[in-house]
Design a protein around this motif. Sequence first.
Motif, PDB file in Angstrom:
ATOM      1  N   THR A  78      41.121  45.682  50.489  1.00 44.15           N
ATOM      2  CA  THR A  78      41.494  45.268  51.832  1.00 44.15           C
ATOM      3  C   THR A  78      41.681  43.763  51.786  1.00 44.15           C
ATOM      4  O   THR A  78      40.735  43.010  51.543  1.00 44.15           O
ATOM      5  N   LYS A  83      44.626  44.122  55.512  1.00 41.67           N
ATOM      6  CA  LYS A  83      45.633  45.085  55.061  1.00 41.67           C
ATOM      7  C   LYS A  83      45.037  45.981  53.974  1.00 41.67           C
ATOM      8  O   LYS A  83      44.519  45.491  52.982  1.00 41.67           O
ATOM      9  N   GLN A  84      45.115  47.300  54.178  1.00 45.11           N
ATOM     10  CA  GLN A  84      44.509  48.237  53.237  1.00 45.11           C
ATOM     11  C   GLN A  84      45.510  48.693  52.176  1.00 45.11           C
ATOM     12  O   GLN A  84      46.597  49.150  52.508  1.00 45.11           O
ATOM     13  N   ILE A  91      37.126  43.749  49.056  1.00 48.89           N
ATOM     14  CA  ILE A  91      37.457  43.293  50.409  1.00 48.89           C
ATOM     15  C   ILE A  91      37.515  41.768  50.392  1.00 48.89           C
ATOM     16  O   ILE A  91      36.535  41.111  50.032  1.00 48.89           O
ATOM     17  N   ASN A 104      36.192  53.102  59.839  1.00 44.56           N
ATOM     18  CA  ASN A 104      36.255  51.978  60.779  1.00 44.56           C
ATOM     19  C   ASN A 104      35.455  52.255  62.044  1.00 44.56           C
ATOM     20  O   ASN A 104      34.806  51.356  62.590  1.00 44.56           O
ATOM     21  N   ASP A 124      35.666  44.654  58.057  1.00 45.42           N
ATOM     22  CA  ASP A 124      36.467  45.548  57.217  1.00 45.42           C
ATOM     23  C   ASP A 124      35.557  46.621  56.646  1.00 45.42           C
ATOM     24  O   ASP A 124      34.432  46.332  56.231  1.00 45.42           O
ATOM     25  N   GLN A 161      35.433  50.291  54.056  1.00 47.08           N
ATOM     26  CA  GLN A 161      36.081  51.173  53.077  1.00 47.08           C
ATOM     27  C   GLN A 161      35.108  52.291  52.725  1.00 47.08           C
ATOM     28  O   GLN A 161      33.893  52.042  52.656  1.00 47.08           O
TER      29      GLN A 161
END
Lengths: 121, 121
Positions: free
Chosen positions: A36, A40-41, A115, B4, B68, B70
């Motif tokens: 990330t 933006k992933q 990240i 998220n 963020d 993940q």
Amino acid sequence: MDVNVIAKHFTDFYYQTFGNDRSQLAALYRPESMLTWEGKQILGVQAIVEKLTTLPFTKVQHQVVTMDAQPSWPNTNLIVSVTGFLKVDEDNPIPFSQVFHLVSSDNSFYVYNDIFRLNLG
Amino acid sequence: MDVNVIAKHFTDFYYQTFGNDRSQLAALYRPESMLTWEGKQILGVQAIVEKLTTLPFTKVQHQVVTMDAQPSWPNTNLIVSVTGFLKVDEDNPIPFSQVFHLVSSDNSFYVYNDIFRLNLG
């Protein structure tokens, strides 16, 4: 395993390679790796390397200020958290933070999670 | 799972509880949980809560600027990276970064890894 030693080796290699030839970072990612970047992933080694190599700067240097590592779950993996400054071309250094989750495989590690954020405030 | 959404619920709860009554954060940690606070390594819910509740400030507020998330390895877990500002008592806000590794257990999550740093530059 000493997670601090591994984390130091990894971040030294990562940021040195980032400064010298970003395409070589491909060796650290796999198809399941996630990045990330500024929200933006991006999934997979191919897309990640394309992102990293097309960032709009020529000269780039990371100055690491803090680096913390912990064994992750399961404890063959590790999490590395870095804060520091990114110096791009002739611009002033910008604070950044970056997290890596390194997963062990075949007596080595690859980046499973990555990240990155600039700390613009 | 939507990482998220989980990350947002978690960080809202975490920082609100941190501001209101830090002792209540005990519910989020376990004996195997790790906290690295400004470079100091602390293991286990009891030691972590002792550290958090004895930090030398009375009023504290986190302002989250970026968050963020993940899926982690294995993908029932997740990694959350936060940057923002810490406002302590009447001092000026200080930039911070914090990483949580949330491990799933019994249809819920607990904090396995927690790394906190002020970005003092």
